[in-house]
Design an enzyme around this catalytic site. Structure first.
Site, mmCIF file in Angstrom:
data_model
loop_
_atom_site.group_PDB
_atom_site.id
_atom_site.type_symbol
_atom_site.label_atom_id
_atom_site.label_comp_id
_atom_site.label_asym_id
_atom_site.label_seq_id
_atom_site.Cartn_x
_atom_site.Cartn_y
_atom_site.Cartn_z
ATOM 1 N N ASP A 155 0.822 -1.204 0.000
ATOM 2 C CA ASP A 155 0.000 0.000 0.000
ATOM 3 C C ASP A 155 0.858 1.256 0.000
ATOM 4 O O ASP A 155 1.599 1.510 0.950
ATOM 5 C CB ASP A 155 -0.899 -0.040 1.244
ATOM 6 C CG ASP A 155 -1.911 1.086 1.284
ATOM 7 O OD1 ASP A 155 -1.997 1.860 0.305
ATOM 8 O OD2 ASP A 155 -2.629 1.204 2.292
ATOM 9 N N ASP A 359 -2.585 6.482 -5.694
ATOM 10 C CA ASP A 359 -2.748 5.545 -4.590
ATOM 11 C C ASP A 359 -2.958 4.129 -5.124
ATOM 12 O O ASP A 359 -3.827 3.907 -5.959
ATOM 13 C CB ASP A 359 -3.943 5.977 -3.742
ATOM 14 C CG ASP A 359 -4.152 5.099 -2.512
ATOM 15 O OD1 ASP A 359 -3.146 4.709 -1.895
ATOM 16 O OD2 ASP A 359 -5.309 4.812 -2.174
#
Length: 481
Positions: A155, A359
């Site tokens: 992430d 992201d």
């Protein structure tokens, strides 16, 4: 008085002029149609739908450290859940919105990070069945001595790496692999409360660290959907490949964890904080990493550390945006959007006011409402020959393609600062699980001031390079599809 011959010549001249004018119009129409075809993709409808068969990438990676990336709910994943337990598409989109809400909260000038730090990590609630966001991707790494393989979500929006650990003093969610047992590793050590590393937890987790009666540092981290992990802060041997081993890697050994996390064993943080994997391995990789997300949930991609052996001209770089300075996010300066080769009429201030981040964990790209409205209008106009159908959760532009074998989809392009242009084909434009409902994979934020997010559907198949040392992000041609 005109003679018959001169009248005939006049008629020929007039006829020729009419013919040439009509030919010119035809050429113009053909040019427009040709341009439309050049700025669109025609694909088989079935190719847009997920497959139940794993098709690993056949492309060779270069000589850098590279890990295989898979979609955690796809057929290539070793931790995929039973079909009955797997989240529905609507649940995935709801979880995606929870993540977006969390990002907006963290980026908000009014809220900052302080609101999260006020929470008491050990008493954070978790919603039943909540996950970090089912659109995430996983890699497998080794931890401990002897090495224990663990499948972790990676992430870019997180800084802290953690995994569930025995004895699960309070609670552990169900994961596919056996839980890591630090007592069985000869290289595990707890971090003391007095260490400098312990004090760094505040910035990487958003919570002030705790301390046990034996002076062991305790971390606590909460995610946007109220999932959380609390446990001991420790250091251990991390193995990425047989040639890439890192002693004393700082991570969280979770003793109280709630949220399904898709059956994974935890999370790898690739943000910008000093405790992220990127920063802890800086001496070897120079704070450079890249990934190629699988083009479909049934294929594989790669997460790679270090500079590429490819010619640098293949990657186009844009500098980090200043909008994310002081945060762990990676910012982009968006300057325009095009549909079918035509730049949309969107004021530059729309993008500069909101800012943009990239992201890996957000599924659907979010745009300021003003920008999304222009995109939706142009996309619907280009797709006017196909029947619209009911919206799917936050996706309001969906098509029923049951009567079609192929579909022609307009190309969407994003322009970023530095002259970088990212062209999105049909696989990076549409989101689908069934032929009756294939949707435009973009959504609007609640207002024009909330940060825009370049999500992972739009990144699939591209090589995305994060060069923290150089302060820039690069986009290259597909490297795993």
């Amino acid at each position: 008085m005109a003679t018959p011959i001169s009248s005939f010549l006049g008629f020929l001249l007039l006829s020729t002029l009419v013919f040439l004018c009509s030919l010119k119009k035809l050429e113009g129409r053909e040019t427009i149609e040709s341009n439309q075809l050049y700025h669109s993709h025609t694909v088989k409808v079935i190719s847009l739908l997920p497959s139940t068969i794993c098709s690993p990438s056949t492309k060779d990676t270069d000589k850098r450290t590279s890990l295989t990336v898979v979609h955690k709910h796809g057929p290539c994943s070793q931790i995929k859940q039973d079909k009955a337990k797997a989240p529905t598409l609507d649940e995935i989109l709801q979880e995606d919105q929870s993540r977006v809400n969390s990002i907006h909260s963290r980026m908000s000038k009014k809220l900052g990070f302080d609101d999260l730090r006020e929470s008491e990590a050990s008493t954070l609630p978790a919603k039943s069945g909540s996950t970090l966001g089912s659109g995430n991707y996983v890699v497998t790494v080794g931890l401990g001595t002897p090495k224990k393989d663990l499948t972790l979500i990676f992430d870019t929006g997180s800084d802290f790496t953690w995994t569930q650990c025995k004895p699960c003093a309070k609670s552990c969610y169900q994961q596919k692999e056996s839980i890591f047992d630090p007592s069985q590793s000869s290289t595990y050590t707890n971090i003391s409360c007095s260490s400098t590393s312990c004090s760094q937890l505040s910035s990487s987790t958003g919570n002030i660290p705790g301390c046990t009666s034996s002076s062991t540092c305790v971390y606590g981290i909460q995610y946007g959907d109220s999932s959380f992990s609390v446990g001991f802060f420790g250091k251990e041997k991390l193995t990425l490949t047989s040639n890439d081993v890192f002693n004393n890697f700082l991570f969280g050994c979770g003793q109280n964890n709630q949220g399904l996390f898709g059956g994974s064993a935890g999370l790898i943080g690739l943000g910008r904080d000093p405790l992220s994997l990127v920063q802890q391995t800086a001496a070897k990789y120079g704070r450079v990493f890249s990934y190629c997300l699988p083009l479909t949930s049934s294929s594989t991609g790669s997460l790679t550390f270090g500079k590429s052996a490819r010619p640098s001209s293949a990657i186009k770089f844009t500098p980090f945006s200043k909008v994310t300075e002081g945060t762990s996010f990676y910012g982009l300066d968006t300057v325009g959007i095009s549909v079918a080769g035509r730049k949309l009429s969107i004021a530059a201030s729309v993008f500069s006011n909101s800012g943009t981040i990239i992201d890996s964990g957000t599924v659907i790209t979010r745009l300021p409402p003003t920008a999304y409205s222009a995109l939706k209008t142009a996309f619907r106009q280009a797709m006017k020959n196909y029947p619209l159908t009911t919206p799917l959760s936050l996706l309001d532009t969906c098509y029923d393609l049951t009567q079609y074998e192929t579909v022609t989809v307009p190309k969407i392009g994003f322009s970023f600062n530095g002259g970088v242009y990212v062209d999105l084909d049909a696989s990076r434009t549409l989101f689908a699980t069934k032929i009756e409902q294939i949707c435009l994979a973009f959504a609007a934020n609640s207002d024009d001031d909330s940060v825009a997010i370049f999500g992972n559907v739009q990144q699939r198949g591209l090589e995305v390079v994060y060069d923290l040392a150089g302060g820039k992000i690069g986009f290259g041609p597909p490297s795993c599809s």
